[in-house]
Enzyme design. Structure first.
Site, short mmCIF file in Angstrom:
data_model
loop_
_atom_site.label_atom_id
_atom_site.label_comp_id
_atom_site.label_asym_id
_atom_site.label_seq_id
_atom_site.Cartn_x
_atom_site.Cartn_y
_atom_site.Cartn_z
N ILE A 32 8.57 26.90 48.28
CA ILE A 32 9.22 26.86 49.53
C ILE A 32 9.55 28.22 50.07
CG2 ILE A 32 11.44 25.95 50.23
CD1 ILE A 32 11.31 23.65 48.78
N HIS A 75 -24.81 24.89 55.10
CA HIS A 75 -24.63 26.54 55.30
C HIS A 75 -24.55 26.56 56.80
CE1 HIS A 75 -25.44 30.80 55.41
NE2 HIS A 75 -26.22 30.37 56.56
P1 FAD Z 1 11.51 11.59 48.07
O1 FAD Z 1 10.44 12.14 48.96
O2 FAD Z 1 12.47 12.71 47.91
O3 FAD Z 1 11.99 10.35 48.69
C1 FAD Z 1 12.99 9.79 48.01
C2 FAD Z 1 13.98 8.96 49.08
O4 FAD Z 1 14.84 7.98 48.41
C3 FAD Z 1 14.60 9.83 50.07
O5 FAD Z 1 14.48 9.19 51.11
C4 FAD Z 1 15.98 9.30 49.46
O6 FAD Z 1 17.03 9.63 50.54
C5 FAD Z 1 16.12 8.04 48.93
N1 FAD Z 1 16.83 7.76 48.04
C6 FAD Z 1 17.46 8.51 46.78
N2 FAD Z 1 18.33 7.64 46.00
C7 FAD Z 1 18.29 6.55 46.78
C8 FAD Z 1 19.11 5.52 46.34
N3 FAD Z 1 19.96 5.41 45.42
N4 FAD Z 1 18.96 4.49 47.25
C9 FAD Z 1 18.31 4.50 48.35
N5 FAD Z 1 17.57 5.46 48.78
C10 FAD Z 1 17.61 6.60 48.04
N6 FAD Z 1 4.78 18.11 48.33
C11 FAD Z 1 3.37 18.27 48.47
O7 FAD Z 1 2.72 17.71 47.85
N7 FAD Z 1 2.88 18.86 49.47
C12 FAD Z 1 3.70 19.73 50.29
O8 FAD Z 1 3.50 20.40 51.34
C13 FAD Z 1 5.07 19.76 50.09
N8 FAD Z 1 6.02 20.57 51.05
C14 FAD Z 1 7.19 20.57 50.65
C15 FAD Z 1 7.95 21.16 51.50
C16 FAD Z 1 9.55 21.22 51.42
C17 FAD Z 1 10.34 22.11 52.30
C18 FAD Z 1 10.18 20.43 50.46
C19 FAD Z 1 11.51 20.34 50.32
C20 FAD Z 1 9.21 19.52 49.62
C21 FAD Z 1 7.91 19.74 49.88
N9 FAD Z 1 6.91 19.02 48.88
C22 FAD Z 1 5.80 18.91 49.06
C23 FAD Z 1 7.48 18.10 47.88
C24 FAD Z 1 7.36 16.60 48.28
O9 FAD Z 1 8.32 16.43 49.35
C25 FAD Z 1 8.14 15.64 47.21
O10 FAD Z 1 7.20 16.03 46.04
C26 FAD Z 1 8.05 14.11 47.39
O11 FAD Z 1 8.61 13.94 48.70
C27 FAD Z 1 8.47 13.54 46.32
O12 FAD Z 1 8.45 11.92 46.66
P2 FAD Z 1 9.27 11.16 46.13
O13 FAD Z 1 8.94 9.69 46.84
O14 FAD Z 1 9.34 10.97 44.60
O15 FAD Z 1 10.71 11.49 46.64
P1 NAD Z 2 9.76 26.63 42.73
O1 NAD Z 2 10.01 26.03 41.54
O2 NAD Z 2 8.41 26.71 43.30
O3 NAD Z 2 10.19 27.97 42.80
C1 NAD Z 2 11.68 28.38 42.70
C2 NAD Z 2 11.63 30.03 42.52
O4 NAD Z 2 12.89 30.42 42.13
C3 NAD Z 2 10.99 30.42 40.96
O5 NAD Z 2 10.00 31.24 41.19
C4 NAD Z 2 12.02 30.71 40.12
O6 NAD Z 2 11.88 31.75 39.08
C5 NAD Z 2 12.96 31.23 41.17
N1 NAD Z 2 14.42 31.18 40.90
C6 NAD Z 2 15.09 30.25 40.01
N2 NAD Z 2 16.46 30.82 39.94
C7 NAD Z 2 16.71 31.77 40.59
C8 NAD Z 2 17.73 32.69 41.00
N3 NAD Z 2 18.95 32.45 40.54
N4 NAD Z 2 17.40 33.94 41.61
C9 NAD Z 2 16.05 34.18 42.15
N5 NAD Z 2 14.96 33.60 42.01
C10 NAD Z 2 15.22 32.29 41.06
O7 NAD Z 2 10.85 25.76 43.58
P2 NAD Z 2 10.86 25.52 45.31
O8 NAD Z 2 10.25 26.78 45.78
O9 NAD Z 2 12.47 25.56 45.67
O10 NAD Z 2 9.94 24.34 45.25
C11 NAD Z 2 10.50 23.10 44.83
C12 NAD Z 2 9.55 22.03 44.62
O11 NAD Z 2 9.08 21.46 45.75
C13 NAD Z 2 8.32 22.83 44.00
O12 NAD Z 2 8.25 22.94 42.60
C14 NAD Z 2 7.25 21.80 44.40
O13 NAD Z 2 6.82 21.01 43.65
C15 NAD Z 2 7.73 21.16 45.77
N6 NAD Z 2 7.00 22.00 47.10
C16 NAD Z 2 5.81 21.75 47.25
C17 NAD Z 2 5.15 22.42 48.18
C18 NAD Z 2 3.50 22.40 48.26
O14 NAD Z 2 2.94 21.40 47.34
N7 NAD Z 2 2.96 23.13 49.04
C19 NAD Z 2 5.77 23.00 49.01
C20 NAD Z 2 7.22 23.02 48.91
C21 NAD Z 2 7.87 22.50 47.84
#
Ligand code: FAD
Ligand code: NAD
Length: 476
Positions: free
Chosen positions: A194, A453
């Site tokens: 992130i 290619h």
């Molecule tokens: P979530 O997407 O978190 O969905 C859970 C849903 O359940 C939410 O709507 C939540 O509000 C709801 N919920 C929770 N508890 C309850 C409850 N008790 N009752 C009703 N509803 C509830 N992953 C990738 O693979 N590619 C990416 O490019 C990528 N980019 C990311 C960028 C960012 C900024 C962030 C934050 C994450 C990114 N991720 C990416 C990670 C990805 O978003 C998550 O891995 C994925 O959304 C997980 O899916 P999930 O269905 O497990 O949970």
């Molecule tokens: P991350 O685990 O990728 O990175 C967190 C980083 O913060 C690590 O490098 C860790 O060493 C560092 N860190 C932890 N504590 C710290 C501290 N106190 N001070 C300074 N650095 C510290 O986690 P994220 O970037 O928050 O993303 C969360 C998850 O969301 C990812 O693990 C990934 O699974 C998912 N995500 C995926 C994508 C993608 O697939 N392109 C994009 C965004 C998020």
């Protein structure tokens, strides 16, 4: 009397909504409960991924990359433009429209598949009853039940002790997706996925971005040669990544924030306008389970499941970010499909060895399988083949030559054990490598496949050839 369904899914993210649709396709009467609402207060399906994760971040990455290319890269093609500017509110509006269209699309899919969509907070009670609560007031709206329940509650950003989010100056990823102007100096705590993606967005738009990373090693999860090349490229772009930096405190100043951190035993302060905390995510399981529901959490709050995503309670399953394994949208969705198939009496399977990872910076980073260091630590004999994009005609024609492909194969069997790529459009190139690994291909198999290619995929082909030191367009 509780209304009955065949399956209740709690959570409407890429895990939950996909599971619900697959259950419905398999003839099961399915309800999906989700608590997300958009800025207008309307239900908004799609979870973290569609609302505040994958999709909005990629929309901003794309807008900012177009802007950056126009400013810095188009001149090499003979294209120049005066007075280039970025309208941040227009960029944000475009992103919001993409989110609205995709989240709305899930509602349409639910209707088409006859999934009952319930907006509310679901709590698993005893005997597979689910209480549906108003997400704001906590008031009980209805109770429903089913013989099979899929918990797909997802995850939330981790907050650092003593550095609470304030929604404006100290923000999580959601806040960083919604800045209404480009911060002059942006501090990012955590140089993980992130931090790098959102740091890149604001850096390209003109912010001075300082990333403070606690670990001494940069991008430790990626292959070391890829991380090294990534660090070089990010530095060239102006991302200031400080490793081994432990943040202790963020203090308010009249004109911004002072971030205090320790590096190699010395205290440092960096002054910024805003801080993004991106230090990982935690399962969103607080309040999800009634004490007598039969499902247990581990010490870190993840729902305990077996290899088939089954909890200790028969008929209660859990998937996605709320359980062990990588927090990736595609991992959540595939677990959702596999669980739906199992509930319907079929066979569900997720191959955890071939889940692709992508980091959507420029250059992009993508990998599947194990890294060289992991394999060496396990004592596995390996052969590697590398090929730089700079030696492909297509990358040259695109003026986008940074990066390389690295194929790792077993030294004796030649089976591909990992592919690690940094370069242009590698989020798409990795799919070929996932397919190859899923079919247990050898590097010889990849080397014998005809690649068009001129394409970037020729770098994958050549790196497979390079395993046996027979790449054509490379010396040595
Ligand atoms: P979530 O997407 O978190 O969905 C859970 C849903 O359940 C939410 O709507 C939540 O509000 C709801 N919920 C929770 N508890 C309850 C409850 N008790 N009752 C009703 N509803 C509830 N992953 C990738 O693979 N590619 C990416 O490019 C990528 N980019 C990311 C960028 C960012 C900024 C962030 C934050 C994450 C990114 N991720 C990416 C990670 C990805 O978003 C998550 O891995 C994925 O959304 C997980 O899916 P999930 O269905 O497990 O949970
Ligand atoms: P991350 O685990 O990728 O990175 C967190 C980083 O913060 C690590 O490098 C860790 O060493 C560092 N860190 C932890 N504590 C710290 C501290 N106190 N001070 C300074 N650095 C510290 O986690 P994220 O970037 O928050 O993303 C969360 C998850 O969301 C990812 O693990 C990934 O699974 C998912 N995500 C995926 C994508 C993608 O697939 N392109 C994009 C965004 C998020």
């Amino acid at each position: 009397m509780a209304e009955n369904f065949d399956v209740i899914v709690i959570g409407g993210g890429p895990g939950g909504y996909v599971a619900a649709i697959r259950c419905a396709q398999l003839g099961l009467n399915t309800a999906c409960i989700d608590d997300q609402r958009n800025k207008e207060g309307a239900p908004s399906l799609g979870g973290t991924c569609l609302n505040v994760g994958c999709i909005p971040s990629k929309a901003l990455l794309d807008s900012s990359e177009q802007f950056h290319r126009l400013e810095h890269q188009f001149a090499a093609h003979g294209i120049t433009a005066d007075n280039v500017s970025m309208d941040v509110s227009k960029m944000q509006q475009r992103k919001d429209e993409i989110v609205k269209s995709l989240t709305g699309g899930i509602g349409v899919l639910f209707k088409a598949n006859k999934v009952t969509s319930i907006n509310g907070y679901g709590r698993l009670m005893a005997e597979k009853h689910v209480a549906v609560l108003d997400p704001e007031t906590g008031e009980l709206k209805q109770t429903i039940s089913a013989p099979n329940i899929i918990l797909a509650a997802g995850s939330k950003p981790v907050e650092l002790p003593g550095i609470p989010f304030d929604g404006e100056f100290i923000v999580d990823s959601t806040g960083a997706l919604n800045f209404d102007r480009v911060p002059k100096r942006l501090g990012v705590i955590g140089a993980g996925v992130i931090g790098l993606e959102l740091g890149s967005v604001w850096n390209r738009l003109g912010s001075e971005v300082i990333l403070l990373e606690a670990m001494d090693e940069f991008l430790a999860a990626a292959d070391h040669q890829v991380s090294r090349e990534a660090a070089r490229q990010y530095k060239k772009q102006g991302l200031d990544i400080r490793l081994g930096a432990m943040v202790n405190r963020v203090a308010s100043k009249p004109n911004g924030l002072a971030v205090n951190y320790t590096q190699k035993g010395e205290d440092h302060v960096v002054e910024v306008d805003r801080v993004v905390v991106a230090v990982g995510r935690k399962p969103a399981t607080e309040g999800l389970l009634a004490p007598d529901c039969g499902v247990a959490l581990d010490q870190r709050g993840f729902i305990e499941v077996d290899n088939h995503c089954l909890t200790a309670e028969e008929g209660v399953w859990a998937i996605g970010d709320a359980v062990r394994g990588p927090m990736l949208a595609h991992k959540s969705s595939e677990e959702g499909v596999a669980v739906a198939e199992r509930i319907a009496g079929g066979v569900g399977h997720v191959d955890f060895n071939t889940i692709p990872w992508v980091i959507y910076t420029a250059p992009e980073i993508a990998w599947v399988g194990k890294t060289e260091n992991e394999l060496k630590a396990e004592g596995v004999p390996i052969s590697t083949g590398m090929f730089p994009f700079a030696a492909t005609g297509r990358a040259k024609a695109m003026e986008d030559t940074a990066g390389m492909v690295k194929v790792i194969a077993h030294a004796e069997t030649d089976r591909i054990l990992g592919v690690h790529i940094i370069g242009p459009h590698v989020s798409e190139l990795i799919a070929e490598c996932v397919v190859a690994m899923s079919f247990h291909a050898s590097s010889e198999d990849l080397a014998r496949i005809v690649h068009a290619h001129p394409t970037l995929s020729e770098a994958v082909h050549e790196s497979a050839l390079a395993v046996e030191k027979r790449a054509i367009h490379k010396f040595g």
